[in-house]
Design a protein around this motif. Sequence first.
Motif, mmCIF file in Angstrom:
data_model
loop_
_atom_site.group_PDB
_atom_site.id
_atom_site.type_symbol
_atom_site.label_atom_id
_atom_site.label_comp_id
_atom_site.label_asym_id
_atom_site.label_seq_id
_atom_site.Cartn_x
_atom_site.Cartn_y
_atom_site.Cartn_z
ATOM 1 N N MET A 200 0.850 -1.211 0.000
ATOM 2 C CA MET A 200 0.000 0.000 0.000
ATOM 3 C C MET A 200 0.877 1.249 0.000
ATOM 4 N N GLN A 201 0.666 2.121 -0.981
ATOM 5 C CA GLN A 201 1.460 3.350 -1.045
ATOM 6 C C GLN A 201 0.620 4.560 -0.649
ATOM 7 N N ASN A 202 1.243 5.459 0.088
ATOM 8 C CA ASN A 202 0.565 6.702 0.451
ATOM 9 C C ASN A 202 0.782 7.728 -0.648
ATOM 10 N N LEU A 203 -0.314 8.159 -1.227
ATOM 11 C CA LEU A 203 -0.247 9.021 -2.413
ATOM 12 C C LEU A 203 -0.758 10.425 -2.119
ATOM 13 N N VAL A 204 -0.039 11.414 -2.670
ATOM 14 C CA VAL A 204 -0.486 12.805 -2.602
ATOM 15 C C VAL A 204 -0.717 13.292 -4.026
ATOM 16 N N ILE A 205 -1.847 13.926 -4.271
ATOM 17 C CA ILE A 205 -2.129 14.464 -5.610
ATOM 18 C C ILE A 205 -2.211 15.985 -5.544
ATOM 19 N N PHE A 206 -1.302 16.638 -6.226
ATOM 20 C CA PHE A 206 -1.340 18.096 -6.321
ATOM 21 C C PHE A 206 -2.133 18.468 -7.572
ATOM 22 N N GLY A 207 -3.110 19.326 -7.410
ATOM 23 C CA GLY A 207 -3.955 19.697 -8.543
ATOM 24 C C GLY A 207 -5.020 18.634 -8.800
ATOM 25 N N ALA B 1 -9.979 16.948 9.334
ATOM 26 C CA ALA B 1 -8.844 16.961 8.391
ATOM 27 C C ALA B 1 -7.956 18.153 8.693
ATOM 28 N N TYR B 2 -6.726 18.057 8.209
ATOM 29 C CA TYR B 2 -5.767 19.129 8.365
ATOM 30 C C TYR B 2 -5.815 19.921 7.066
ATOM 31 N N VAL B 3 -6.308 21.171 7.109
ATOM 32 C CA VAL B 3 -6.459 21.935 5.870
ATOM 33 C C VAL B 3 -5.546 23.164 5.901
ATOM 34 N N LEU B 4 -4.665 23.248 4.903
ATOM 35 C CA LEU B 4 -3.735 24.372 4.827
ATOM 36 C C LEU B 4 -3.971 25.158 3.545
ATOM 37 N N SER B 5 -3.252 26.296 3.421
ATOM 38 C CA SER B 5 -3.446 27.103 2.217
ATOM 39 C C SER B 5 -2.125 27.630 1.671
ATOM 40 N N GLY C 168 1.367 25.834 2.311
ATOM 41 C CA GLY C 168 0.622 24.577 2.363
ATOM 42 C C GLY C 168 1.193 23.566 1.386
ATOM 43 N N LEU C 169 1.486 24.038 0.165
ATOM 44 C CA LEU C 169 2.065 23.154 -0.865
ATOM 45 C C LEU C 169 3.390 22.577 -0.391
ATOM 46 N N LYS C 170 4.219 23.460 0.174
ATOM 47 C CA LYS C 170 5.534 23.031 0.651
ATOM 48 C C LYS C 170 5.374 22.010 1.787
ATOM 49 N N TRP C 171 4.484 22.324 2.694
ATOM 50 C CA TRP C 171 4.280 21.444 3.854
ATOM 51 C C TRP C 171 3.858 20.041 3.394
ATOM 52 N N LEU C 172 2.893 20.014 2.466
ATOM 53 C CA LEU C 172 2.374 18.716 2.010
ATOM 54 C C LEU C 172 3.436 17.926 1.246
ATOM 55 N N SER C 173 4.314 18.646 0.513
ATOM 56 C CA SER C 173 5.316 17.924 -0.277
ATOM 57 C C SER C 173 6.456 17.398 0.592
ATOM 58 N N ALA D 148 4.068 24.582 -9.789
ATOM 59 C CA ALA D 148 4.359 23.161 -9.562
ATOM 60 C C ALA D 148 5.797 22.927 -9.123
ATOM 61 N N LEU D 149 6.627 23.932 -9.348
ATOM 62 C CA LEU D 149 8.029 23.810 -8.936
ATOM 63 C C LEU D 149 8.134 23.596 -7.420
ATOM 64 N N ILE D 150 7.248 24.217 -6.678
ATOM 65 C CA ILE D 150 7.319 24.125 -5.209
ATOM 66 C C ILE D 150 7.147 22.671 -4.734
ATOM 67 N N PRO D 151 6.007 22.025 -5.020
ATOM 68 C CA PRO D 151 5.885 20.638 -4.540
ATOM 69 C C PRO D 151 6.893 19.686 -5.176
ATOM 70 N N THR D 152 7.223 19.901 -6.455
ATOM 71 C CA THR D 152 8.149 18.991 -7.130
ATOM 72 C C THR D 152 9.527 19.051 -6.462
ATOM 73 N N TYR D 153 9.986 20.263 -6.241
ATOM 74 C CA TYR D 153 11.306 20.466 -5.636
ATOM 75 C C TYR D 153 11.391 19.846 -4.236
ATOM 76 N N TYR D 154 10.414 20.163 -3.397
ATOM 77 C CA TYR D 154 10.505 19.703 -2.004
ATOM 78 C C TYR D 154 10.278 18.195 -1.882
ATOM 79 N N ALA D 155 9.438 17.639 -2.734
ATOM 80 C CA ALA D 155 9.218 16.183 -2.688
ATOM 81 C C ALA D 155 10.491 15.456 -3.124
ATOM 82 N N LEU D 156 11.135 15.962 -4.176
ATOM 83 C CA LEU D 156 12.390 15.346 -4.639
ATOM 84 C C LEU D 156 13.463 15.463 -3.568
ATOM 85 N N LYS D 157 13.454 16.604 -2.898
ATOM 86 C CA LYS D 157 14.448 16.842 -1.854
ATOM 87 C C LYS D 157 14.272 15.896 -0.670
ATOM 88 N N LYS D 158 13.058 15.381 -0.542
ATOM 89 C CA LYS D 158 12.797 14.378 0.503
ATOM 90 C C LYS D 158 13.101 12.976 -0.013
#
Length: 387
Positions: free
Chosen positions: A1-8, A73-77, A81-86, A103-113
């Motif tokens: 089971m994978q935990n998935l996040v969908i941006f957009g 739920a935990y709702v951010l803005s 918010g994008l950075k936190w979720l990524s 999209a650079l924000i979530p892509t960058y931080y997710a890759l960095k993790k």
Amino acid sequence: MQNLVIFGSTGSIGRSAIEVVSQFPEKFRIIGLSAKKNVTLLKEQAEAFKVPYLILEDKEQAEKLKQSLSYEAYVLSGDEGLKWLSELEEADLFLVGISGLKALIPTYYALKKGKRVALANKECIIAAGSLLKEIAKAFKGEIIPVDSEHSALFQLLKCEKKSYIKKLIITASGGPFFKWDLKDFDKVTPELALKHPTWQMGAKITIDSATLMNKGFEVLEAVELFDFPPQRIEVLVHPQSIVHSLIEMVDGSLFAHLSRPDMKIAIAYALSYPERWPLPYSPLNLKEVRELTFYEVDFEKFPCLRLAYEVASQGSPYPLILEAADEVVVEAFLKKRISFREIPYFLEKILNEFRFTFKPKERLEDYLYLYQQVISFSEEIIEREKR
Ligand code: MG
């Protein structure tokens, strides 16, 4: 089971992704969703999967959404918010379906993790490809392309050694005006341009498909994703959108990737990679398709593609400038402030006249800042000429 996040998640890619994920309830748990403004649909998606983390652009809207949910739920803005979720530790896989450089924000931080990113957004890889690749390498993150042509190339390139490959060939539907005479381009309205023959997509990318700018962006995307120089990437018009890409080998053989034009197939591949899962959709039936046709691109009719090749050879930050300029110019066309034929005219003008004072390199903020500068400059130019 994978935990998935969908941006957009409320956009066309996001909605298709949710459809795909619904087919595999034993494989994924959706733990995060982000949307810009579509609160109604985000709420519906959140309730359906009881998604614990949600992001909306606007703070007030986010607060309202939180109150209206039937569960906690935990709702951010916003960007935070994008950075936190990524950066969410418990996430395994991210799908980035946001449009624009945001999209650079979530892509960058997710890759960095060190996470895997299924990337449906082209803007960030075109504008900041070297940064994203560096980060991915340093932190062992991974980019899996979702754009249909690049998904096809990604799959084809797995089959053969790079040294055996001469060229990458990306197909283009040609858009609604491929068969029109150049002189009739003056009659193109936003309404006509918004009717794409084979793909259902958002307004910006549909206009980009009509001008072939989208194909130009895809060339730039391929340059970054696969490290091929632009001279070894070719565009071939193929109106049926069945062959998504080809590779030409040094011995003259061609390998092609074919499927029905349905983004769900590329999304499913990116989410299941390196596995390949059986999909419940009907397979491609060549007896029904019967004919596959191919044509050369007319660069005179579609100067946007030429501009893309030019910025590809110039290198960073020119691709970023073209992309930011295109955002403003397409918006002006949709608002009927400029004509269809003026799209490449303004793009070229902005490319020629914009003076950048620095080249963004290591800092994410620098890319976003330069992008914003080009946006303002482009707006000024249109304002000046269209007063
Ligand atoms: Mg595409």
